[in-house]
Design an enzyme around this catalytic site. Structure first.
Site, short mmCIF file in Angstrom:
data_model
loop_
_atom_site.label_atom_id
_atom_site.label_comp_id
_atom_site.label_asym_id
_atom_site.label_seq_id
_atom_site.Cartn_x
_atom_site.Cartn_y
_atom_site.Cartn_z
N LYS A 70 0.84 -1.20 0.00
CA LYS A 70 0.00 0.00 0.00
C LYS A 70 0.87 1.25 0.00
CE LYS A 70 -3.83 -1.46 3.02
NZ LYS A 70 -4.49 -1.10 4.29
N ASP A 128 -3.50 -9.48 -5.61
CA ASP A 128 -3.26 -9.02 -6.99
C ASP A 128 -3.16 -10.16 -8.01
OD1 ASP A 128 -3.42 -6.36 -6.35
OD2 ASP A 128 -1.26 -5.98 -6.36
N ASP A 158 -7.98 1.72 4.51
CA ASP A 158 -8.53 0.42 4.88
C ASP A 158 -9.18 -0.15 3.63
OD1 ASP A 158 -8.60 -1.30 7.28
OD2 ASP A 158 -10.67 -1.51 6.65
N SER A 159 -8.81 -1.37 3.31
CA SER A 159 -9.26 -1.91 2.03
C SER A 159 -9.50 -3.40 2.13
CB SER A 159 -8.21 -1.59 0.95
OG SER A 159 -6.91 -1.87 1.43
P1 ITT Z 1 -2.65 -1.57 7.44
O1 ITT Z 1 -3.92 -1.79 8.23
O2 ITT Z 1 -1.45 -1.39 8.30
O3 ITT Z 1 -2.79 -0.49 6.42
P2 ITT Z 1 -3.27 -4.19 6.35
O4 ITT Z 1 -2.61 -5.07 5.34
O5 ITT Z 1 -3.66 -4.83 7.66
O6 ITT Z 1 -2.33 -2.91 6.60
P3 ITT Z 1 -6.08 -3.79 5.76
O7 ITT Z 1 -6.51 -4.11 7.14
O8 ITT Z 1 -6.71 -2.60 5.07
O9 ITT Z 1 -4.52 -3.52 5.69
O10 ITT Z 1 -6.26 -5.09 4.89
C1 ITT Z 1 -6.32 -4.98 3.52
C2 ITT Z 1 -5.97 -6.32 2.89
O11 ITT Z 1 -6.71 -6.42 1.66
C3 ITT Z 1 -4.49 -6.37 2.52
O12 ITT Z 1 -3.71 -6.95 3.53
C4 ITT Z 1 -4.54 -7.23 1.26
O13 ITT Z 1 -4.56 -8.59 1.61
C5 ITT Z 1 -5.88 -6.85 0.63
N1 ITT Z 1 -5.70 -5.75 -0.34
C6 ITT Z 1 -6.03 -4.44 -0.20
N2 ITT Z 1 -5.68 -3.73 -1.28
C7 ITT Z 1 -5.10 -4.61 -2.14
C8 ITT Z 1 -4.52 -4.49 -3.41
O14 ITT Z 1 -4.41 -3.32 -4.03
N3 ITT Z 1 -4.03 -5.59 -3.98
C9 ITT Z 1 -4.11 -6.80 -3.38
N4 ITT Z 1 -4.61 -6.99 -2.17
C10 ITT Z 1 -5.13 -5.91 -1.53
#
Ligand code: ITT
Length: 196
Positions: free
Chosen positions: A13, A153, A70-71
């Site tokens: 990210k 991805d 958050d994604s």
């Molecule tokens: P932070 O909270 O520290 O930002 P995290 O990885 O825990 O990191 P999230 O709770 O938002 O973040 O979880 C999002 C998950 O969704 C992330 O770990 C990936 O597995 C997936 N994800 C989000 N955006 C993505 C992308 O552009 N490509 C692939 N997977 C993605």
């Protein structure tokens, strides 16, 4: 110089966000610059809750504007899962990808619709919140393809393309992804806040 802290521990990210912000005269810091900030427990019920939570904690600790993402990946056949649980769906990226493919075993292409969602929030000292959402619709492949990017991805093909995010590389992904869309919407607010 103007400082903005990225409230994410996810390297993939952070790389994409930095790329989008690199043309602006901002110093982009990260959580590595603030080891005193404790691990944040993401206990919200929505992407919005969690992104505001992460940005407000980091802004409060640093007394600087903080930007959080958050994604997650919502799969129709799995009723929106892994969604909010995308980062907790397995022990690492490989494991999470394998679990999705396993749960979709025997499912046709038409039934593999999915979307990535990203809620991006900036919280500034005084606790004012700016927030924007980006959605990228597509489908889940039958096997992992490609070596770029992170997370899910290798198994996600966005609508209108025939390659996964991991095959197309960061240049195209960073124009069309959920994160790119949310950033394109929040960047004008960042510019206005910092008077860039
Ligand atoms: P932070 O909270 O520290 O930002 P995290 O990885 O825990 O990191 P999230 O709770 O938002 O973040 O979880 C999002 C998950 O969704 C992330 O770990 C990936 O597995 C997936 N994800 C989000 N955006 C993505 C992308 O552009 N490509 C692939 N997977 C993605």
């Amino acid at each position: 110089m103007l400082r903005l802290v990225l409230a994410t521990g996810n390297r993939g990210k952070a790389i994409e966000i930095r790329e989008k912000l690199k043309k602006y005269p901002l110093i982009i810091e990260s959580l590595q610059d603030y080891p005193q900030i404790p691990e944040i427990e993401e206990n919200g019920k929505t992407f919005l809750d969690n992104s505001v939570l992460k940005a407000s904690i980091v802004s409060r600790y640093t007394n600087l504007p903080a930007l959080a993402d958050d994604s997650g990946l919502e799969i129709d056949y799995l009723k929106g899962l892994p969604g909010l649980y995308s980062s907790r769906w397995g022990k690492d990226d490989r494991d999470r990808v394998a679990r999705v493919l396993k749960e979709l075993e025997g499912i046709t292409e038409e039934q593999r619709k999915a979307r990535f969602v990203c809620v991006m929030s900036m919280v500034v000292p005084g606790n004012k919140v700016y927030t924007e959402q980006g959605v990228c619709s597509g489908k889940i492949t039958f096997s992992p393809q490609g070596k770029y990017g992170f997370g899910y991805d290798p198994i996600f093909i966005p609508d209108g393309y025939d390659q996964t995010f991991a095959q197309m590389g960061k240049k195209i992904k960073n124009k069309i992804s959920h994160r790119a869309i949310a950033l394109d919407k929040i960047i004008p607010r960042i510019i206005a806040y910092f008077q860039l």
